[in-house]
Design a protein around this motif. Sequence first.
Motif, PDB file in Angstrom:
ATOM      1  N   ASP A 547     -18.637 -16.399  26.739  1.00  0.00           N
ATOM      2  CA  ASP A 547     -19.780 -17.271  27.020  1.00  0.00           C
ATOM      3  C   ASP A 547     -20.287 -17.930  25.744  1.00  0.00           C
ATOM      4  N   GLY A 550     -17.734 -20.526  24.867  1.00  0.00           N
ATOM      5  CA  GLY A 550     -17.558 -21.604  25.831  1.00  0.00           C
ATOM      6  C   GLY A 550     -16.138 -21.703  26.355  1.00  0.00           C
ATOM      7  N   LYS A 552     -13.246 -19.837  29.122  1.00  0.00           N
ATOM      8  CA  LYS A 552     -13.208 -18.995  30.328  1.00  0.00           C
ATOM      9  C   LYS A 552     -11.805 -18.454  30.549  1.00  0.00           C
TER      10      LYS A 552
END
Length: 552
Positions: A547, A550, A552
């Motif tokens: 997180d 940034g 995933k």
Amino acid sequence: MIIAACTMLTGIAACTNSQKKSNNETKNNSSGNDSLQRYVNERLGIYETVKLTTNLNDLTVNERKILPLLIQAAKIMDELFWKQAYPQRDSLLSTIKDEKTKAFVEINYGPWDRLNGDKPFIAGIGPKPAAANFYPAGMTKEELEKSDVKDKFGLYSVIQRDTAGKLTAVPYHILYAAELQKASNLLKQAALLAEDAGFKKYLNLRADALVTDVYGPSDYAWLDMKTNTLDIIIGPIENYEDKLFNARAAYESYVLVKDKVWSKRLAKYVSMLPDLQKGLPVEAKYKTEKPGTDSELNAYDVLYYAGDCNAGSKTIAVNLPNDEVIQQKKGTRRSQLKNAMKAKFDKILVPIAKELIDKEQQQYVNFDAFFANVMFHEVAHGLGIKKTVTGKGFVKEALQEQYSWLEEGKADVLGLYMVTGLLKKAELQGDIKAFYTTYMAGILRSVRFGAASAHGKANMQCFNFFKENGAFIRNSDGTYKVDFSKFEGAMNKLSRMIIMLQGNGDKAAVESTQKKMAVISPELQGDLDKLTKRGIPVDIIFEQGVDVLGVK
């Protein structure tokens, strides 16, 4: 600190309804709990939170996909380290209502303050066991030494008792099979995406190593890879947590992105190791070993810390592998964790210098000198002596639990010896006053890690030795002033003492040195207390993960 009327075997206070306390006992407990709460509140303030990020724009699409897989694998190492350091985590946290206390438990991976001599900060908790969870409760050193266990001092096994009460060694890859298989699978998935051939090979071999405890091939592959951008250090690596024998390795992980510009600047220094080894200020018999020159110096931004390296003082440089045979045959890689290093310099070292370094010498404290001192600390692990000259085998085996702190002390002082030598040869740029003054400020930073830390002990020894030999003076206003004319002489004298202690493999002599030299005087403690009162942090903790990045 143990204020409960009765305790469970786990060390967590618990009493039945039938064991009612008197009013006086209740008042005492309330007072004790308030005291512990104040302690936790104060100690939380010694940490500065730092966000671990880097510029990800230069990463390929696949490298961006690999990062989350590496972080997931690192998180598994974190869970395994909890099992080694304090397996009662969940039961302890469930009894704690205060969120600050929970946070402090998580920072310390247990109920002992790692930066304050492992002081317990939970009611009913006794001293931290030297055995951690590597050995059964109640086992003495003598019992294991006299036993017929085949893997008495193995890196990758836990000593347990069988149903008959007999000591036995259980390999990590069996004891933690489920977790290690998950981590292995994640590395295999990352390998499928890896575009760099060396990185792909390393990921596959490290994945295999996690489920076999055979790390040699992956260590060699890690040293062989040169062109990778991403990296992960993962597995059971350092011995600091085993304070009984300094034998068993604890799980940890770093997820890294190489800074290729900085790394290129550092490449030339490794080839100079053999000449620096020859010049060590000791008799010839203590410097006959030839350091490996296939080593690398690289700079990285670290994106994730997990397990052992995240417990207590945060590592800002790494010298691996630890295997002495690999070090002699191949060398090591010294990894400078530049973003974490810069955070410690800006948020901790500079404020310390303004408070405790002589006003006229504060001008000499700079990041380039700090970076070089830390870098050459790691390089200096490759200098000196790995095998005793007295037939006691490797230094590490001879010194056991006394090895780590003395080795860190050696790296500290020989790193400075390297800086001095390279400056004289014009292979390093800068003012010697900057390196020496920044080193002095660095000692004052690191002694705050306390006696439970190998690095803390090493810096206490250095501080006291340099003081005895006039390398610095303490001004009347409580600041410290380096005597540049005496600093090099003290450095060489301490280098000689440590290398001889290691080479002789005399554990009793090292232990005696620790008790005498690795201590904080009341005067120094008073000066360090000033830093706390000024709100200067002792160390950093991290906001980290997918997180924050940034991805995933």
